[in-house]
Design a protein around this motif. Structure first.
Motif, PDB file in Angstrom:
ATOM      1  N   ILE A 195      -3.489   2.510 -12.810  1.00 55.72           N
ATOM      2  CA  ILE A 195      -2.123   2.097 -12.487  1.00 55.72           C
ATOM      3  C   ILE A 195      -1.409   3.209 -11.734  1.00 55.72           C
ATOM      4  CG2 ILE A 195       0.146   1.656 -13.500  1.00 55.72           C
ATOM      5  CD1 ILE A 195      -1.208  -0.040 -15.618  1.00 55.72           C
TER       6      ILE A 195
ATOM      7  N   LEU B 199      -2.783   3.381  -8.262  1.00 58.91           N
ATOM      8  CA  LEU B 199      -2.354   2.224  -7.472  1.00 58.91           C
ATOM      9  C   LEU B 199      -0.929   2.404  -6.963  1.00 58.91           C
ATOM     10  CD1 LEU B 199      -2.967  -0.652  -6.457  1.00 58.91           C
ATOM     11  CD2 LEU B 199      -2.124  -1.509  -8.653  1.00 58.91           C
TER      12      LEU B 199
ATOM     13  N   VAL C 141      -0.307   2.496  -2.851  1.00 59.65           N
ATOM     14  CA  VAL C 141       0.196   1.284  -2.191  1.00 59.65           C
ATOM     15  C   VAL C 141       1.213   1.574  -1.084  1.00 59.65           C
ATOM     16  CG1 VAL C 141       1.654  -0.750  -2.563  1.00 59.65           C
ATOM     17  CG2 VAL C 141      -0.352  -0.381  -3.991  1.00 59.65           C
TER      18      VAL C 141
ATOM     19  N   SER D  76      -6.708   0.225  -2.195  1.00 60.10           N
ATOM     20  CA  SER D  76      -5.599  -0.323  -2.990  1.00 60.10           C
ATOM     21  C   SER D  76      -5.993  -1.642  -3.642  1.00 60.10           C
ATOM     22  CB  SER D  76      -4.369  -0.537  -2.098  1.00 60.10           C
ATOM     23  OG  SER D  76      -3.916   0.672  -1.549  1.00 60.10           O
ATOM     24  N   TYR D  77      -6.583  -2.547  -2.876  1.00 59.41           N
ATOM     25  CA  TYR D  77      -7.003  -3.832  -3.436  1.00 59.41           C
ATOM     26  C   TYR D  77      -8.070  -3.634  -4.526  1.00 59.41           C
ATOM     27  CZ  TYR D  77      -4.562  -6.528   0.180  1.00 59.41           C
ATOM     28  OH  TYR D  77      -3.607  -7.105   0.987  1.00 59.41           O
TER      29      TYR D  77
ATOM     30  N   CYS E  15      -8.464  -1.003  -6.401  1.00 60.10           N
ATOM     31  CA  CYS E  15      -7.790  -0.435  -7.565  1.00 60.10           C
ATOM     32  C   CYS E  15      -7.002  -1.507  -8.318  1.00 60.10           C
ATOM     33  CB  CYS E  15      -6.864   0.691  -7.109  1.00 60.10           C
ATOM     34  SG  CYS E  15      -6.329   1.783  -8.420  1.00 60.10           S
ATOM     35  N   PHE E  16      -6.359  -2.414  -7.582  1.00 62.90           N
ATOM     36  CA  PHE E  16      -5.589  -3.498  -8.208  1.00 62.90           C
ATOM     37  C   PHE E  16      -6.492  -4.392  -9.058  1.00 62.90           C
ATOM     38  CE2 PHE E  16      -4.376  -8.003  -7.885  1.00 62.90           C
ATOM     39  CZ  PHE E  16      -3.185  -7.974  -8.594  1.00 62.90           C
TER      40      PHE E  16
END
Length: 279
Positions: A50, A53, A57, A225-226, A228-229
């Motif tokens: 988190i 991220l 982002v 980012s994606y 990690c999400f």
């Protein structure tokens, strides 16, 4: 060559690599400290990803706003499996392995990642094995050396830690195997080795799988980012089923906050660096 503070560019690269290796070493120690403090092995990676991220982002959104392709269902599925391999399996196996072994061992066995990655890439024909060239022979020999080294530190059963002490009424440690003593009471060194090998396989698979994804979706920060999400979502689902203690999600000391922040920054750095290397 560009100079920073009077330092030549070549020297800057060496300093940067040294700093990176110190960061990796610190992560192994900090992660073990977090486990010793009682932080849940499921809560730790959730908070870690988190943090990474939220830090990543804004840069991905603004720096790649014009270059980022449209997100489609196909890309979302690929990012999901990248997260499953490179975050969920990778970090999960790592924490389980570290909990049963030691930071030194975890750091040493990670040296097999380049060899495993080369083997996977060659098997999938992403990278060619050129035995007619010196660099090709060097890669093969290096791969064999890495595999041999990982096998030795995994299978070797060392001598006892302390020699017998005459006249000592206390229980002697002379019969305690080296690996068992390092792992600690109630830990399984062999199982920890298996977990860490799974961690290395997951990490290598993640590097190999990123290559075709980045060719179609060249926005590196956005891919990270994606990934990690989806990794956060996967760990949250797993934690919802297996972490029933609500108190595990609460910070109890500043030391716990520090370990999670450090791990989050390390996750951010490693994700960006991996995407850069593959690209």
């Amino acid at each position: 060559a560009r100079r920073v503070c009077g330092m030549p560019e070549k020297a800057q690269l060496h300093v940067a690599m040294l700093a990176l290796q110190f960061g990796y070493a610190g992560f192994h120690v900090v992660s073990r400290l977090a486990l010793n403090m009682g932080i849940s092995k499921l809560v730790f990676p959730v908070y870690r990803n988190i943090i990474a991220l939220f830090l990543l982002v804004p840069f991905a959104y603004f720096l790649e706003k014009k270059d980022r392709p449209r997100l489609t269902l196909g890309f979302a599925v690929q990012f999901f499996f990248l997260a499953l391999c490179g975050i969920t399996a990778n970090q999960g196996f790592y924490l389980l392995g570290l909990d049963n072994t030691s930071p030194t061992f975890a750091s040493a066995i990670q040296n097999s990642v380049p060899a495993i990655t080369f083997g996977m890439a060659a098997a999938l024909r992403i990278e060619k094995v050129r035995l007619d060239r010196r660099d090709g022979v060097a890669k093969v020999l290096g791969t064999l050396a890495c595999v041999a080294g990982a096998s030795v530190i995994t299978l070797y059963q060392g001598p006892t830690i302390f020699a017998p002490t005459a006249g000592d009424d206390k229980p002697s440690l002379q019969e305690v195997p080296f690996l068992a003593a390092v792992a600690g009471e109630g830990k399984n060194w062999t199982l920890g080795c298996v977990y860490l090998i799974g961690h290395c396989l997951s990490w290598s698979g993640w590097l190999v799988l990123q290559a075709p994804v980045l060719k179609k979706y060249p926005a590196r920060l956005s891919v990270t980012s994606y990934t990690c999400f989806f990794g956060v979502i996967q760990f949250l689902i797993i934690a919802a089923f297996f972490e029933r203690d609500a108190g595990a999600w609460v910070f109890h000391s500043g030391s716990e906050v520090f370990t999670i922040l450090y791990a989050g920054l390390h996750r951010l750095r490693r994700g960006v660096r991996s995407a850069d290397m593959v690209h």
